[in-house]
Design a protein around this motif. Structure first.
Motif, mmCIF file in Angstrom:
data_model
loop_
_atom_site.group_PDB
_atom_site.id
_atom_site.type_symbol
_atom_site.label_atom_id
_atom_site.label_comp_id
_atom_site.label_asym_id
_atom_site.label_seq_id
_atom_site.Cartn_x
_atom_site.Cartn_y
_atom_site.Cartn_z
ATOM 1 N N ALA A 180 0.825 -1.207 0.000
ATOM 2 C CA ALA A 180 0.000 0.000 0.000
ATOM 3 C C ALA A 180 0.863 1.263 0.000
ATOM 4 O O ALA A 180 0.344 2.369 0.101
ATOM 5 N N GLU A 181 2.202 1.071 -0.072
ATOM 6 C CA GLU A 181 3.178 2.145 -0.288
ATOM 7 C C GLU A 181 3.429 3.009 0.942
ATOM 8 O O GLU A 181 3.820 4.168 0.816
ATOM 9 N N LEU A 182 3.254 2.453 2.135
ATOM 10 C CA LEU A 182 3.704 3.159 3.333
ATOM 11 C C LEU A 182 5.216 2.944 3.442
ATOM 12 O O LEU A 182 5.666 1.804 3.564
ATOM 13 N N PRO A 183 6.028 3.998 3.396
ATOM 14 C CA PRO A 183 7.483 3.800 3.313
ATOM 15 C C PRO A 183 8.086 3.060 4.495
ATOM 16 O O PRO A 183 9.003 2.256 4.325
ATOM 17 N N GLU A 184 7.591 3.315 5.707
ATOM 18 C CA GLU A 184 8.123 2.601 6.866
ATOM 19 C C GLU A 184 7.907 1.099 6.736
ATOM 20 O O GLU A 184 8.776 0.296 7.112
ATOM 21 N N ALA A 185 6.752 0.715 6.200
ATOM 22 C CA ALA A 185 6.474 -0.710 6.008
ATOM 23 C C ALA A 185 7.324 -1.286 4.884
ATOM 24 O O ALA A 185 7.785 -2.435 4.968
ATOM 25 N N GLN A 186 7.544 -0.522 3.841
ATOM 26 C CA GLN A 186 8.420 -0.992 2.760
ATOM 27 C C GLN A 186 9.814 -1.269 3.301
ATOM 28 O O GLN A 186 10.431 -2.296 2.973
ATOM 29 N N TYR A 187 10.303 -0.382 4.133
ATOM 30 C CA TYR A 187 11.633 -0.554 4.715
ATOM 31 C C TYR A 187 11.671 -1.766 5.647
ATOM 32 O O TYR A 187 12.580 -2.611 5.570
ATOM 33 N N ASP A 188 10.679 -1.862 6.533
ATOM 34 C CA ASP A 188 10.667 -2.965 7.495
ATOM 35 C C ASP A 188 10.480 -4.308 6.799
ATOM 36 O O ASP A 188 11.131 -5.302 7.158
#
Length: 356
Positions: free
Chosen positions: A175-183
């Protein structure tokens, strides 16, 4: 960070939270609806909110909120939580959030979860926060799913399960939340709750880096430098370190300085390296290995680097700049002279005596 997500969501979802406040449709409007489909009703409270007319937004939202409209209640809570147009009042904000939660508003549910998690306006209660995060996540709210993933990793207020955490984290990352992409990228690289996949992990971290998440920029630069999960590209690594350094991150400043000091991925530039070293040191990061790389820098270049760091991100004033600043003795800067405050004739004069 997650508190900013709520305000952004309010702005993005304002049309979907609207209520019918428009005048009855004219025949022309009816024809337009038949051709283009029904229009989203105008929500004047959210319109005022988006334009910064916060008192107007409060005035328009209050009657609806008092009638039990959860979207209007959430809006009022946000005004009090952020001190927008009204004095900030966390307790009052929490009360309005609770009313909206009772009405089923997922944004308010998430905001109240954050309040209980941090003890803002309500007693700190992480168990209550976890329940609210789950409620918002079950309602499909993406930031709440991210928080639930973190809770499953922690394993205290949600069942300890890296597999469940990875499943939620992937959904939020997609869904393109950057913190989630990183984690999620990190979980793929480490094989935490999911089969190891360094290539896919690097891809997700790159996505977060492109959204200006500084931690992701640093890690992606390191992956490029080492060639882990991606083809080795020292020049690209230097670019990403440089971006994070420009954003003020001390670790990136230190690593970018090392590349500049040896000319790896970027042209060798000892003065530039010394400037970034000075900036990293200013934040408490010292690196003896970087010091050794700069031991041969000429004194003049070192002094220039220190001066540039002192004025960063601006540039130090030049002699030409200083000379261009008008001074008191500059005839070009002299207009009509202003009286000095100690000039006697500028003092208030006593009133002349009047005849009786």
């Amino acid at each position: 960070m997650m508190r900013r997500v709520l305000l952004t969501a309010l702005l993005a979802l304002a049309p979907s939270l609207a209520v019918a406040q428009d005048a009855p449709a004219s025949p022309a409007d009816a024809i337009s609806d038949q051709i283009f489909g029904p229009r989203v009703p105008t929500d004047y409270a959210f319109g005022a909110f988006q334009r910064g007319y916060f008192l107007t937004a409060l005035e328009l939202a209050l009657p609806r909120a008092e009638q039990g409209d959860p979207a209007a209640q959430t809006l009022i809570a946000e005004l009090y939580a952020k001190g927008l147009g009204v004095a900030q009042n966390d307790q009052r904000a929490a009360g309005w959030y609770q009313l909206a939660v009772d009405g089923g508003d997922r944004l308010a549910t998430f905001a109240l979860a954050l309040a209980y998690q941090d003890g803002i306006g309500v007693p700190k209660n992480r168990a209550r926060a976890a329940d609210l995060f789950k409620k918002a996540a079950d309602a499909g709210y993406i930031p709440a799913k991210y928080n639930m993933a973190l809770l499953h990793v922690e394993g205290i207020y949600a069942s300890p399960s890296l597999v469940t955490a990875a499943t939620l984290m992937k959904e939020v990352a997609d869904a393109e939340l950057p913190e989630a992409q990183y984690d999620y990228g990190s979980m793929l690289i480490e094989g935490a709750g999911v089969a190891p996949n360094p290539t896919e992990g690097a891809r997700y971290i790159a996505l977060a880096a492109e959204q200006n998440l500084i931690a992701a920029q640093i890690d992606y630069a390191t992956l490029l430098y080492l060639g882990q999960g991606v083809d080795k590209d020292v020049a690209a690594a230097a670019t990403w370190y440089g971006r994070a350094a420009e954003a003020g991150n001390a670790v990136a400043q230190n690593r970018y300085a090392k590349l500049l000091a040896v000319g790896e991925g970027v042209p060798l530039n000892l003065e530039e390296a010394a400037m970034w070293r000075a900036l990293a040191r200013r934040q408490g990061l010292s690196d003896p290995s970087l010091d050794r790389l700069l031991v041969s820098i000429p004194e003049a270049e070192l002094a220039s680097a220190e001066e540039r760091a002192r004025f960063w991100p601006s540039t130090p004033p030049t002699e030409e700049t200083i000379l261009s600043i008008p001074t008191a003795g500059d005839p070009a800067a002299e207009g009509e002279a202003l009286p000095a405050p100690t000039d006697a004739y500028e003092a208030p004069q006593a009133a002349a005596p009047q005849d009786p």
